[in-house]
Design a protein around this motif. Structure first.
Motif, PDB file in Angstrom:
ATOM      1  N   ARG A  16       0.877  -1.168   0.000  1.00 24.30           N
ATOM      2  CA  ARG A  16       0.000   0.000   0.000  1.00 24.30           C
ATOM      3  C   ARG A  16       0.913   1.216   0.000  1.00 24.30           C
ATOM      4  O   ARG A  16       2.052   1.158   0.473  1.00 24.30           O
ATOM      5  CB  ARG A  16      -0.955   0.009   1.184  1.00 24.30           C
ATOM      6  CG  ARG A  16      -0.321   0.062   2.519  1.00 24.30           C
ATOM      7  CD  ARG A  16      -1.378  -0.051   3.635  1.00 24.30           C
ATOM      8  NE  ARG A  16      -0.744  -0.183   4.918  1.00 24.30           N
ATOM      9  CZ  ARG A  16      -0.339   0.835   5.673  1.00 24.30           C
ATOM     10  NH1 ARG A  16      -0.547   2.067   5.261  1.00 24.30           N
ATOM     11  NH2 ARG A  16       0.254   0.636   6.826  1.00 24.30           N
ATOM     12  N   VAL A  29       1.951  -5.288   2.425  1.00 22.67           N
ATOM     13  CA  VAL A  29       0.704  -5.788   3.002  1.00 22.67           C
ATOM     14  C   VAL A  29       0.940  -7.283   3.213  1.00 22.67           C
ATOM     15  O   VAL A  29       0.924  -8.066   2.266  1.00 22.67           O
ATOM     16  CB  VAL A  29      -0.499  -5.560   2.061  1.00 22.67           C
ATOM     17  CG1 VAL A  29      -1.762  -6.134   2.673  1.00 22.67           C
ATOM     18  CG2 VAL A  29      -0.652  -4.088   1.747  1.00 22.67           C
ATOM     19  N   LEU A  30       1.205  -7.643   4.455  1.00 24.06           N
ATOM     20  CA  LEU A  30       1.568  -9.022   4.756  1.00 24.06           C
ATOM     21  C   LEU A  30       0.334  -9.853   5.041  1.00 24.06           C
ATOM     22  O   LEU A  30      -0.650  -9.368   5.593  1.00 24.06           O
ATOM     23  CB  LEU A  30       2.531  -9.060   5.937  1.00 24.06           C
ATOM     24  CG  LEU A  30       3.808  -8.244   5.753  1.00 24.06           C
ATOM     25  CD1 LEU A  30       4.640  -8.261   7.027  1.00 24.06           C
ATOM     26  CD2 LEU A  30       4.609  -8.770   4.570  1.00 24.06           C
ATOM     27  N   GLY A  31       0.385 -11.105   4.657  1.00 24.47           N
ATOM     28  CA  GLY A  31      -0.717 -12.031   4.876  1.00 24.47           C
ATOM     29  C   GLY A  31      -0.490 -13.272   4.037  1.00 24.47           C
ATOM     30  O   GLY A  31       0.534 -13.411   3.364  1.00 24.47           O
ATOM     31  N   LYS A  32      -1.421 -14.174   4.072  1.00 24.82           N
ATOM     32  CA  LYS A  32      -1.306 -15.391   3.278  1.00 24.82           C
ATOM     33  C   LYS A  32      -1.405 -15.053   1.799  1.00 24.82           C
ATOM     34  O   LYS A  32      -2.173 -14.184   1.399  1.00 24.82           O
ATOM     35  CB  LYS A  32      -2.396 -16.385   3.664  1.00 24.82           C
ATOM     36  CG  LYS A  32      -2.232 -16.915   5.069  1.00 24.82           C
ATOM     37  CD  LYS A  32      -3.196 -18.028   5.338  1.00 24.82           C
ATOM     38  CE  LYS A  32      -2.926 -18.591   6.712  1.00 24.82           C
ATOM     39  NZ  LYS A  32      -3.648 -19.834   6.924  1.00 24.82           N
ATOM     40  N   SER A  33      -0.631 -15.748   0.989  1.00 25.65           N
ATOM     41  CA  SER A  33      -0.554 -15.419  -0.433  1.00 25.65           C
ATOM     42  C   SER A  33      -1.881 -15.588  -1.169  1.00 25.65           C
ATOM     43  O   SER A  33      -2.124 -14.921  -2.152  1.00 25.65           O
ATOM     44  CB  SER A  33       0.523 -16.261  -1.110  1.00 25.65           C
ATOM     45  OG  SER A  33       0.209 -17.642  -1.023  1.00 25.65           O
ATOM     46  N   ALA A  35      -4.926 -15.038   0.197  1.00 25.11           N
ATOM     47  CA  ALA A  35      -6.013 -14.309   0.855  1.00 25.11           C
ATOM     48  C   ALA A  35      -6.436 -13.102   0.019  1.00 25.11           C
ATOM     49  O   ALA A  35      -5.628 -12.246  -0.289  1.00 25.11           O
ATOM     50  CB  ALA A  35      -5.586 -13.860   2.244  1.00 25.11           C
ATOM     51  N   THR A  37      -8.258 -10.678   0.987  1.00 26.30           N
ATOM     52  CA  THR A  37      -8.211  -9.466   1.794  1.00 26.30           C
ATOM     53  C   THR A  37      -6.855  -8.777   1.683  1.00 26.30           C
ATOM     54  O   THR A  37      -6.781  -7.553   1.763  1.00 26.30           O
ATOM     55  CB  THR A  37      -8.512  -9.766   3.271  1.00 26.30           C
ATOM     56  OG1 THR A  37      -7.631 -10.791   3.729  1.00 26.30           O
ATOM     57  CG2 THR A  37      -9.943 -10.205   3.462  1.00 26.30           C
ATOM     58  N   THR A  38      -5.797  -9.538   1.485  1.00 29.35           N
ATOM     59  CA  THR A  38      -4.474  -8.956   1.277  1.00 29.35           C
ATOM     60  C   THR A  38      -4.475  -8.126   0.002  1.00 29.35           C
ATOM     61  O   THR A  38      -3.967  -7.004  -0.031  1.00 29.35           O
ATOM     62  CB  THR A  38      -3.402 -10.063   1.186  1.00 29.35           C
ATOM     63  OG1 THR A  38      -3.465 -10.862   2.361  1.00 29.35           O
ATOM     64  CG2 THR A  38      -2.016  -9.490   1.042  1.00 29.35           C
ATOM     65  N   ALA A  42      -4.173  -3.658  -0.906  1.00 28.15           N
ATOM     66  CA  ALA A  42      -2.980  -3.228  -1.645  1.00 28.15           C
ATOM     67  C   ALA A  42      -3.309  -2.189  -2.707  1.00 28.15           C
ATOM     68  O   ALA A  42      -4.380  -2.207  -3.299  1.00 28.15           O
ATOM     69  CB  ALA A  42      -2.312  -4.432  -2.294  1.00 28.15           C
TER      70      ALA A  42
END
Length: 66
Positions: A16, A29-33, A35, A37-38, A42
């Motif tokens: 972001r 923007v960290l999270g599961k690849s 997801a 929501t990630t 962004a």
């Protein structure tokens, strides 16, 4: 933020954009690849090259906007 990358593998990292009045920074923007929501949080992506070991905090990057 420093980002580690696996050598021998190109990586796309969602980011972001944050404007602090002096410069625009790309914040991961960290999270599961997988997801969604990630992705919705962004503004774009930065890419690591095939043999990069990562990206250091403050290093200029090219952001590919969504």
């Amino acid at each position: 933020t420093n980002l580690a990358a696996a050598p021998g593998r190109a990586t796309a990292v969602p980011v972001r954009l944050v404007d602090d009045g002096t410069e625009v920074r790309a914040v991961p923007v960290l999270g599961k690849s997988g997801a969604i929501t990630t992705l919705t949080a962004a503004d774009g992506f930065i890419f690591t090259e095939l043999n990069d070991e990562g990206i250091k905090a403050g290093q200029p990057v090219d952001v590919h906007l969504l």
